[in-house]
Write a protein that holds these residues in place. Structure first.
Motif, short mmCIF file in Angstrom:
data_model
loop_
_atom_site.label_atom_id
_atom_site.label_comp_id
_atom_site.label_asym_id
_atom_site.label_seq_id
_atom_site.Cartn_x
_atom_site.Cartn_y
_atom_site.Cartn_z
N GLN A 28 -1.47 2.77 -10.91
CA GLN A 28 -0.90 1.46 -11.26
C GLN A 28 -1.72 0.74 -12.32
N ARG A 29 -3.07 0.77 -12.16
CA ARG A 29 -3.89 0.00 -13.09
C ARG A 29 -4.34 0.81 -14.29
N TYR A 56 3.29 1.71 -1.95
CA TYR A 56 3.93 1.70 -3.27
C TYR A 56 5.34 1.15 -3.21
N ASN A 99 0.82 -1.22 0.00
CA ASN A 99 0.00 0.00 0.00
C ASN A 99 0.85 1.26 0.00
N THR A 105 -5.87 5.58 -5.50
CA THR A 105 -4.63 6.01 -6.16
C THR A 105 -4.03 4.87 -6.97
N THR A 106 -4.01 3.66 -6.37
CA THR A 106 -3.47 2.49 -7.08
C THR A 106 -4.28 2.21 -8.33
N ARG A 118 -5.81 5.22 -0.74
CA ARG A 118 -4.67 4.52 -1.34
C ARG A 118 -5.13 3.56 -2.44
#
Lengths: 281, 347
Positions: free
Chosen positions: B216-217, A241, A239, B211-212, B208
């Motif tokens: 990221q995706r 990163y 979480n 944000t991912t 979080r």
């Protein structure tokens, strides 16, 4: 009595089935595990070492081993006792006991964690009393241990019960008629007969105890360096990163699982004859 | 016979090995921390780096007063979840959460005084953040302000206001902007929110996670998020997105408080107070700014003006009547957000 070895697959259907099975294993087991290692070492060996030697990671590894070292012996003793009761005696409610024993397999780990909050949390049944006596159970080591014990409860017993049923009571009865006392029978007959199944159960139980996430997540409190176990530490890193560190730590957990698997395979390979011999009784 | 004996020996060896391993685990954990005072700070997700830095800064200052340097323990998680854990008995000395509402929830159980906010300067807010928009590199959909989020074909990523503190801030700015754009017409503001949530493909449970999902995706065209999260992500891998400062935002106040009952039980009252008061010192304020939180000290904020551009901000107390009122109106069971999601997600 030798069983005839199965033949190599010949028909197209059999070959297709085999190919599918191999493909599936590669897809859902081998690929993700290889990916863990790949991600862990993506930026080289130094970041990998830094991630697993970081103080929070070290304390997570220690905590995970400690929790397993307490929970597994407890469940081993319980497993032997339960298997002994179930396979050596007839009593009312035996079926019920067997079913209850399986409950942790079917229970969601969230519930296995939440029940302890409801019992020992500040507003739980015993919360006020524990608080008055300054005893910490949830959000501390005891909570992590009891949550793990609950989740891994059936592993040892479930390994022993079929074997002990198979073996029957002949040898023990013979020992008793020859004058052996209770503990003598246990240490000289029962324990030697079940030792490999017991070891096997303990290995499975240990692997599960170290990998448990859901139940310990609820009772942990997530205090870094104090109550974060390895699986929880991995989630936190991910979480943040901190992908390399997350996968580096995950590779340790995966490594522990693989060591367990190798031990188990060695056991089966080395003592296949003996296990089979017991089953013939 | 020899075979059986060899077996027994091997088995004993295995058992001894396991015993030694277990013993090692026990003794390793037995040599724990020294008896110096220790403080448990229960905080929300993205403050880890800031508090790690502040802990060592504070420990040094505290120790120069002749006292032994304290040790610090940190627990991070979703703000609401952390408050819940403290209510259930996690022995936090200090809370540093994403919303005053979450500290209120702990105060409601009697663990700390109901007027906790008045015990430290600036309503117990030492640093705060604001809400802004992240878009894909080069801003291909031309997103400038809240009004652009309801355009057809724009995918918006925001977490679920039911579970996420950040998401409540996001929701409130959007609503406040729509009210202002429509001269206070509540029906039109609600229609705006409906259109906005129609453009939301996934509702993550926390900031979080959102944000991912976005970074990221690669999901969505725009992410509504904390300024602190956005600046930190930009510092790490800014190549993938641009930051857009909308015409209106909100002062996302992230308050701190000591937990009276726990510090009394742990004998850490003086330490906890000094720890939180220290957050207002100039060096701590600078540290917060370096970790992408807006310092509440005006001078320090000014010296970081290029990092934190001035932006018009709504205020939770003045514009929404405080968290209790805002929650009742928007987020409780059956309130406005539930009505909106019933229309949008179950259509």
């Amino acid at each position: 009595m030798k069983v005839k070895a199965p033949e190599a697959p010949k028909s197209p259907a059999a070959i297709a089935l085999l190919a599918f099975a191999l493909f599936w294993i590669a897809l859902v087991i081998v690929l993700p595990l290889v990916n863990v290692l790949f991600e862990a070492f993506r930026t080289g060996v130094a970041p990998y070492l830094a991630a697993i030697l970081e103080p929070d990671a070290i304390s997570a590894i220690k905590l995970t081993l400690l929790v397993a070292a307490i929970a597994v012996p407890l469940n081993a003793v319980f497993g032997i006792a339960a298997a002994w009761c179930i396979t050596r005696f007839e009593f009312r409610g035996k079926g019920l006991l067997l079913s209850v024993l399986d409950l942790p397999f079917t229970l969601s780990p969230v519930i296995s964690g939440l029940v302890w909050i409801l019992l020992f949390g500040a507003h739980g049944w015993f919360g006020a009393w524990l608080d008055a006596h300054n005893i910490r159970i949830v959000f501390a080591l005891p909570g992590l241990v009891i949550a793990t014990v609950l989740v891994t409860l059936p592993f040892v017993a479930r390994e022993l019960i079929p074997l002990m049923l198979d073996q029957g009571t002949d040898e023990e009865i013979a020992a008793v008629t020859l004058g052996a006392r209770g503990w003598d029978v246990f240490f000289r007959i029962t324990l030697p007969n079940i030792k490999w199944a017991l070891t096997y159960g303990v290995l499975l139980c240990t692997a599960r105890a170290m990998g448990e996430f859901g139940a310990v997540s609820i009772v942990s409190g997530h205090i870094r360096g104090l109550t974060n176990t390895l699986p929880l530490h991995i989630e936190v890193l991910y979480n943040e990163y901190n992908t390399v560190a997350a996968f580096a730590t995950a590779s340790i957990l995966a490594g522990l699982a693989i060591v367990t698997l190798i031990l188990k395979t060695l056991l089966e390979w080395r003592f296949a004859d003996e296990l089979a011999a017991h089953r013939r009784h | 016979m020899t075979h059986a004996r060899a077996n027994r020996r091997l088995f004993l060896k295995t058992l001894t090995g396991a015993g030694i391993a277990a013993g090692a685990g026990l003794s390793l954990s037995a040599c724990g921390k020294p008896a110096a005072q220790s403080l448990l700070n229960v905080s929300f997700d993205p403050t880890r780096e800031f508090y790690a830095a502040y802990n060592s800064l504070f420990a040094k200052k505290y120790a120069t007063g002749g006292k032994p340097a304290p040790t610090f323990n940190q627990s991070h998680g979703g703000s609401g979840k952390q408050a819940r854990a403290v209510v259930d008995g996690l022995k936090a000395d200090v809370l540093s959460l994403a919303l005053a509402h979450d500290i209120d929830a702990v105060a409601a159980t009697g663990l700390l005084a109901a007027d906790w906010a008045s015990r430290l300067p600036n309503n117990s807010v030492a640093y705060n953040s604001t809400i802004l928009l992240l878009v894909r590199k080069g801003n291909p959909k031309g997103i400038k302000d809240w009004g652009d989020l309801v355009k057809p074909g724009v995918q918006v990523i925001t977490p679920n206001p039911k579970t996420s503190g950040a998401a409540r801030w996001n929701y409130l700015v959007a609503y406040g902007w729509a009210l202002r754009a429509n001269n206070g017409d509540e029906a039109k503001a609600q229609a705006y929110l409906e259109a906005l949530f129609k453009n939301v493909p996934v509702l993550d449970t926390g900031a979080r996670g959102a944000t991912t999902t976005f970074i990221q995706r690669g999901q969505g065209d725009v992410l509504i998020n904390w300024e602190s999260e956005a600046l930190m992500s930009a510092a790490k891998d800014g190549a993938q997105f641009d930051i857009v400062y909308p015409s209106l935002s909100i002062a996302a106040d992230t308050p701190v408080a000591w937990v009276d009952k726990n510090v009394a039980a742990n004998g850490t009252e003086a330490l906890a107070k000094a720890y939180l008061e220290g957050l207002y010192d100039e060096d701590a304020q600078t540290l917060a700014a370096q970790h992408f939180y807006r310092p509440t000290n005006a001078d320090v904020l000014k010296s970081f003006a290029d990092r934190f551009p001035a932006i018009e901000q709504l205020n939770i107390d003045k514009d929404f009547g405080g968290w209790t009122t805002a929650n009742a109106r928007h987020f409780e069971q059956g309130a406005l957000f539930d009505q909106i999601s019933a229309k949008v997600f179950k259509a």
